[in-house]
Every structure is written in structure tokens, then in C-alpha cells.
Design a protein around this motif. Sequence first.
Motif, PDB file in Angstrom:
ATOM      1  N   GLY A   1     -13.728   2.120  -4.065  1.00 32.41           N
ATOM      2  CA  GLY A   1     -12.381   2.602  -3.795  1.00 32.41           C
ATOM      3  C   GLY A   1     -11.374   2.366  -4.914  1.00 32.41           C
ATOM      4  O   GLY A   1     -10.214   2.771  -4.791  1.00 32.41           O
TER       5      GLY A   1
ATOM      6  N   ILE B   1     -10.993   6.527  -7.636  1.00 32.73           N
ATOM      7  CA  ILE B   1     -11.008   7.710  -6.773  1.00 32.73           C
ATOM      8  C   ILE B   1     -10.925   8.940  -7.687  1.00 32.73           C
ATOM      9  O   ILE B   1     -10.243   8.901  -8.703  1.00 32.73           O
ATOM     10  CB  ILE B   1      -9.785   7.669  -5.828  1.00 32.73           C
ATOM     11  CG1 ILE B   1      -9.757   6.369  -5.022  1.00 32.73           C
ATOM     12  CG2 ILE B   1      -9.715   8.896  -4.952  1.00 32.73           C
ATOM     13  CD1 ILE B   1     -10.519   6.362  -3.759  1.00 32.73           C
TER      14      ILE B   1
ATOM     15  N   GLU C   1      -2.435   4.436   5.065  1.00 35.54           N
ATOM     16  CA  GLU C   1      -1.111   4.813   4.559  1.00 35.54           C
ATOM     17  C   GLU C   1      -1.136   6.248   4.021  1.00 35.54           C
ATOM     18  O   GLU C   1      -2.108   6.670   3.406  1.00 35.54           O
ATOM     19  CB  GLU C   1      -0.677   3.871   3.440  1.00 35.54           C
ATOM     20  CG  GLU C   1      -0.663   2.404   3.820  1.00 35.54           C
ATOM     21  CD  GLU C   1      -2.034   1.740   3.726  1.00 35.54           C
ATOM     22  OE1 GLU C   1      -3.016   2.419   3.364  1.00 35.54           O
ATOM     23  OE2 GLU C   1      -2.117   0.550   4.038  1.00 35.54           O
TER      24      GLU C   1
ATOM     25  N   THR D   1      -5.525  -2.788  -3.944  1.00 38.79           N
ATOM     26  CA  THR D   1      -6.660  -2.576  -4.858  1.00 38.79           C
ATOM     27  C   THR D   1      -6.236  -1.881  -6.146  1.00 38.79           C
ATOM     28  O   THR D   1      -6.649  -2.268  -7.241  1.00 38.79           O
ATOM     29  CB  THR D   1      -7.737  -1.710  -4.182  1.00 38.79           C
ATOM     30  OG1 THR D   1      -8.107  -2.327  -2.949  1.00 38.79           O
ATOM     31  CG2 THR D   1      -8.974  -1.583  -5.046  1.00 38.79           C
TER      32      THR D   1
ATOM     33  N   ASN E   1       0.817  -1.210   0.000  1.00 41.88           N
ATOM     34  CA  ASN E   1       0.000   0.000   0.000  1.00 41.88           C
ATOM     35  C   ASN E   1       0.852   1.262   0.000  1.00 41.88           C
ATOM     36  O   ASN E   1       0.335   2.371  -0.074  1.00 41.88           O
ATOM     37  CB  ASN E   1      -0.958  -0.015   1.194  1.00 41.88           C
ATOM     38  CG  ASN E   1      -2.145  -0.924   0.932  1.00 41.88           C
ATOM     39  OD1 ASN E   1      -2.493  -1.182  -0.216  1.00 41.88           O
ATOM     40  ND2 ASN E   1      -2.762  -1.416   1.997  1.00 41.88           N
ATOM     41  N   TYR E   2       2.157   1.083   0.096  1.00 42.42           N
ATOM     42  CA  TYR E   2       3.046   2.238   0.040  1.00 42.42           C
ATOM     43  C   TYR E   2       3.630   2.430  -1.361  1.00 42.42           C
ATOM     44  O   TYR E   2       4.293   3.414  -1.626  1.00 42.42           O
ATOM     45  CB  TYR E   2       4.166   2.101   1.077  1.00 42.42           C
ATOM     46  CG  TYR E   2       3.642   2.173   2.491  1.00 42.42           C
ATOM     47  CD1 TYR E   2       3.514   3.395   3.155  1.00 42.42           C
ATOM     48  CD2 TYR E   2       3.237   1.019   3.159  1.00 42.42           C
ATOM     49  CE1 TYR E   2       3.014   3.463   4.441  1.00 42.42           C
ATOM     50  CE2 TYR E   2       2.722   1.082   4.456  1.00 42.42           C
ATOM     51  CZ  TYR E   2       2.619   2.312   5.083  1.00 42.42           C
ATOM     52  OH  TYR E   2       2.116   2.381   6.349  1.00 42.42           O
TER      53      TYR E   2
ATOM     54  N   THR F   1       0.210   7.394   1.520  1.00 47.20           N
ATOM     55  CA  THR F   1       0.152   7.428   0.056  1.00 47.20           C
ATOM     56  C   THR F   1      -1.272   7.231  -0.454  1.00 47.20           C
ATOM     57  O   THR F   1      -1.536   7.397  -1.645  1.00 47.20           O
ATOM     58  CB  THR F   1       1.018   6.303  -0.531  1.00 47.20           C
ATOM     59  OG1 THR F   1       0.705   5.087   0.170  1.00 47.20           O
ATOM     60  CG2 THR F   1       2.489   6.603  -0.366  1.00 47.20           C
ATOM     61  N   LYS F   2      -2.185   6.845   0.425  1.00 51.24           N
ATOM     62  CA  LYS F   2      -3.566   6.603  -0.014  1.00 51.24           C
ATOM     63  C   LYS F   2      -4.383   7.886   0.052  1.00 51.24           C
ATOM     64  O   LYS F   2      -4.015   8.834   0.725  1.00 51.24           O
ATOM     65  CB  LYS F   2      -4.200   5.530   0.875  1.00 51.24           C
ATOM     66  CG  LYS F   2      -3.740   4.130   0.510  1.00 51.24           C
ATOM     67  CD  LYS F   2      -4.940   3.246   0.193  1.00 51.24           C
ATOM     68  CE  LYS F   2      -4.511   1.848  -0.186  1.00 51.24           C
ATOM     69  NZ  LYS F   2      -5.663   0.968  -0.325  1.00 51.24           N
TER      70      LYS F   2
ATOM     71  N   ASN G   1      -9.138   6.667   2.517  1.00 47.46           N
ATOM     72  CA  ASN G   1      -9.590   5.331   2.153  1.00 47.46           C
ATOM     73  C   ASN G   1      -8.533   4.284   2.489  1.00 47.46           C
ATOM     74  O   ASN G   1      -8.554   3.172   1.976  1.00 47.46           O
ATOM     75  CB  ASN G   1      -9.954   5.261   0.663  1.00 47.46           C
ATOM     76  CG  ASN G   1      -8.795   5.637  -0.234  1.00 47.46           C
ATOM     77  OD1 ASN G   1      -8.046   6.552   0.091  1.00 47.46           O
ATOM     78  ND2 ASN G   1      -8.633   4.953  -1.346  1.00 47.46           N
TER      79      ASN G   1
END
Lengths: 321, 321
Positions: free
Chosen positions: A145, A148, B185, A106, A67-68, B187-188, B182
Motif C-alpha cells: 500500500g 499505489i 478516508e 503510511t 489520513n486526511y 482522500t485514500k 485501501n
Amino acid sequence: MEEKYTIVIDTLGSDKGPEAILEGARLVLEEYPNVNLTLVGDEELIKSKGLPMDRIKIIHAPKTVTNYDSPTAAFYDKTNVYSVFKAVEECGKDPNAIGIISSGNTGALLVGTLRYLLNEKRQRPALAAILPNMAHTFTCLVDTGASIDCGPTQLVEFAHLGTEFMRKLYRIENPRVALLSNGSEPTKGNHLVKETHPLLSKEEGINFVGNIEGSKALSGMCDVLVAEGFAGNQVLKNSEGMAINLITEIMKFGKMTGNEEITKQIAGYIMKTYDFESLGAGIMLGARKYVMKCRGSSGPMAIKNTTKILINIMNNKTFYE
Amino acid sequence: MEEKYTIVIDTLGSDKGPEAILEGARLVLEEYPNVNLTLVGDEELIKSKGLPMDRIKIIHAPKTVTNYDSPTAAFYDKTNVYSVFKAVEECGKDPNAIGIISSGNTGALLVGTLRYLLNEKRQRPALAAILPNMAHTFTCLVDTGASIDCGPTQLVEFAHLGTEFMRKLYRIENPRVALLSNGSEPTKGNHLVKETHPLLSKEEGINFVGNIEGSKALSGMCDVLVAEGFAGNQVLKNSEGMAINLITEIMKFGKMTGNEEITKQIAGYIMKTYDFESLGAGIMLGARKYVMKCRGSSGPMAIKNTTKILINIMNNKTFYE
């Protein structure tokens, strides 16, 4: 004779680690003799599990998009092999593969789907969740999600994707489509909602019932709830969070007052409808195969339940039958 | 001797009609002998209620800004007299008035506040909700729908307003501020969140603890949850909707299984924490007086409870003490 299906599983990406996903793969192979699996991830680890080799195919791709990471940057990073992209690619190539299950990033799953699994109309897929509602039916929330900051035409596209899905999977002839807003009046909303409302009102093939606010998201007043991904994600995760919060409160009350037996029953009753964890998967609508997104915290049961959903779809049953 | 307060009440705008709000006014006058009221609305109707004339002032302003009207257009429509604008104006002018209670259109209340009740810094106010959380403390969610489509600098402003409020009202020295996203992190997020995150990280006077996703909104992991108004509105209303949904399910279970006595107790226990209806009011942070926004469905109890909140604030108690 029962039909054989191949399902591709991305074994990396879950917070619980590949072991949990591989345990899920074992459960799937035990429960569904007509399902073969293509397992994508660390070859050595997969081999070490002693799964029946005649029913699995292994693809070595040991990297995870975290997720980074930027999903797009990862996609173009040719020096590494990411399991999620390899899995989607394999799903696209293998004619026997009906779909892919991934609990990874995702955005990465979307990027892979855009590259390898677009349908004949080349639509941008949207990530839907099929959520329980107060009418004890299901509401298709789209998008949750994956998309976006999208625009009005995309929301109209989501309406079509959701309509098609609910018609096919839940046999609702004319699914009611609502638009998520901050009030039910057509004049309410952010810029995006205000632009989208008139488009949906006149869109052919869409049974638009108007705006719905967050409190009515799971009321059962619509079959398809259209939302931009960021807002849809709030509804999805907040609903889940609140269900967990309140079940926790109920159990606490039971413990405090010596009513544990009955509160356990009540929690069970609620969980039967609102157990987002076992409902689990989101589905990428508009892809040419079934792309199932399990949540990051997925364990063995999530993989097994998601397989069941795919089998249901193949057998013309409803999603959660 | 106890201090005297004047509170201005906009008697129009509730879905339940002015009768319900005036009944609330009666309850307030009975319960709080040190409170006088300025009632804004239909003079004849207000007079007909037989309220003690020595404790009320009446301002005739019989029009409502509905959810179908443009608040700004209504504000500049000089031919009509809207109760909400007259009420805010009166609150600004009367040195004895500590605040205003309105259950009308949020946008109109914001427009009125911008015109008549800006503080010395001339900050744009934000509508906050003080919500119960799993840690059995309170989370200040800001904004909940007054500022839709706002930008990063406004979100930073919301962080300051929320911090100041939680410090003053809940005596939390260094309130933890989170940003609704969402994913947790950095970055999200959508464009807005991605731009706001680094600003909050380096903002002086803000104890920024990072992004929080919707499932953790009411976890108690932060004291102030910053959100753009549209997304914040989803969290507020969805949380409320889910609490009502689950309480309804619990009662249904009780009826079905003959356990009504205990399920009623459980519902009561949950309601004690999560009764958004009686918690009710939102507060406009950053205004120079207390601007309380009750929900559209407000009845007598909402008016009485919101008065209690104002009294608490004046007595240096916490919001819901």
C-alpha cells in the motif's frame, strides 16, 4: 557484553493515541535492557510518563499527518513539526539508531523514508508484510500500500527487494517469486500484470514461478508475492479481515452450542498462525535502516512485538523467531 | 400449473470436464420437472448420457475457449465452434430461455454477452458475486474480474447495477453502496478510486456510504461493494482462499487433539455461511437474461445449485433462498 541499540519511536499517529504508544515504550525499556529509545512527539506528555531519562531521548514534534492530509504537502509545510518526519530524520542522522517504528500515515512514512533513508542504490522503498501461510512458513507480500499506481519496473524492483529480504532473513537461498494476478495463466491480468510478467520471467536473480491468484496468495506456493500497492493492500487487509471474521464465527458457535472451552482453544490455535494484530508490522524494504510500519490501531503490544522483530533482525534471527 | 423454463448450459469449460457438467444436468432434470435444458457441447457425448430427449435440446459446439486463448480472437475465429458463444447466442434467440450457465472462460462469457445479451440500455454488463458477510446478510461485490482496467464511469455504472440487483433480489429499498479502497478516508485510494469517489458521492439514485478497505469487505457495512475487476477479483478469491485455509487449520487441530467430532461440526457451521464452492456462481449484471458464471472447478452440484438460483429469481425469491 550485549550490544546497545537505539530505536526511534514516532509516538503519534496511532488511533489509540500517544498514551498507548508510550505504554509500549515502557514495555520495551523493561523487556530489553540493551535498547535505548528516541521518542518523538509531545515533549510534555512524554516527560510525564516517568520513563528512565538515561535511556530515552525526547524530540518535540507534536503534529500528526492524518489520513486526511497530503503527506507531501505536510512534508513541505515548514510551519509545523510533524512527528513522523522528525522521527525518520533522527533515525537517519543518529548513527546508533537501527530503525524507526511508526503507526502513523503510511504515505508520510514513505515520504520521510524517501527523503532521509534511501539506501546507497537510491531505490524507492516498498512496504512489505511478512504473512503466515498454509505451509506454515512466511510469505513476503510486497507492496502492501505504499506504492499505489506504480509501473512494471517498480514491480520488478519489488521482486528484488523481497528476494533479498527472504534470503537474508529467512535464509531461503533462491526465494520463489510470484506475481499477484486474477488467474495463474501468463495471459491473465490487468495491463500492469501483463507487462510485468515477461519482465520478471527474464529478470536475472529472480526465481519467478509465475502468476498467482488471490485464493492462493497465502498458500505457501511462493516466498515473495509481488503486487502493485492497491491490490497488495486488498490481499493484506482481506486476509486479516477474513481471519477475524472466521474466528468470531467459531466463538459464536462455541457459545451457541456450549462448546466454549474447545472453541477458545481452536481460536487460539488459529491465532497463533494468523494473528495479524500481533504480527502487526510492515517493513519498508530497500531503506538504509529498518523502517517499521505498525498498523493504525496499534497499542502497547504492537510496539513491543515490533521491537522484538528489530532485535531479531540485528541478531541474525528470522523475522518472527 | 407450474411455469416451464429453459436453461442453456455450456457443457464445456469446467476443469472437471463435460462429464461433470452433464452429471449436473442430470441432477437438474431430476430435481426440477419444470426445467428443460439446452445443452451445448459435444453432441455425441451428450447423447451418450441417456438424458430424457423430450426435455433437452442439443447444440453441437465442441470447442472451448481456454484461459490461454484471447476471447475476442476466438469470437471472430469463424472456423471453429465454441460452446460458450453458441450457448449465449442460443440463450439470446430462444424466447423460452431464461438464462445460461457456463463454467468456462470469464472473458469469453463477457464477449458473448456483449454480443448477444445486451439489455435495452446497451449497458456493459459486470460480473457480480453475492457473498456472505458478518452481518449474515449478503454483499453484492461488483465487478469480480470481467471488467479489468476500467474507468470511473464504469464503476458508477457498477454501482447502479448492484443497487438495482440488491433492490430487486433482496428487497433492500435503498442499498448501501461502498467503494473498495485501501483506506476508508475519501482522500485514500489509487487514481481510479480518487476519481470515482466524488462521482459516486453526487450520483443520483446511489446511496453512497464511502470507501471501505479490504478488511471490511465482508463486514456487512454495505450491500453493494463497487470495485474495478482486478481488485474485486482479489477480494473474491482471497476471501474464498482464507475460508478454505482456516477450515483446513481447524480440521488439522481436531485431528491433532482428538477433537475431530466437534471440529467437523464447526467446519460445517462455517461452511454453511462461507461455502463459496456451493454458493459458486457469479452473475452478469446488466444483461437482458441471466448469465451465470460458475467457477472453473465446477462439478455437478455447482450446476444444480446455480439452477436453483435461477429458479429463485424467477419465483421472486432471494438469490440463495
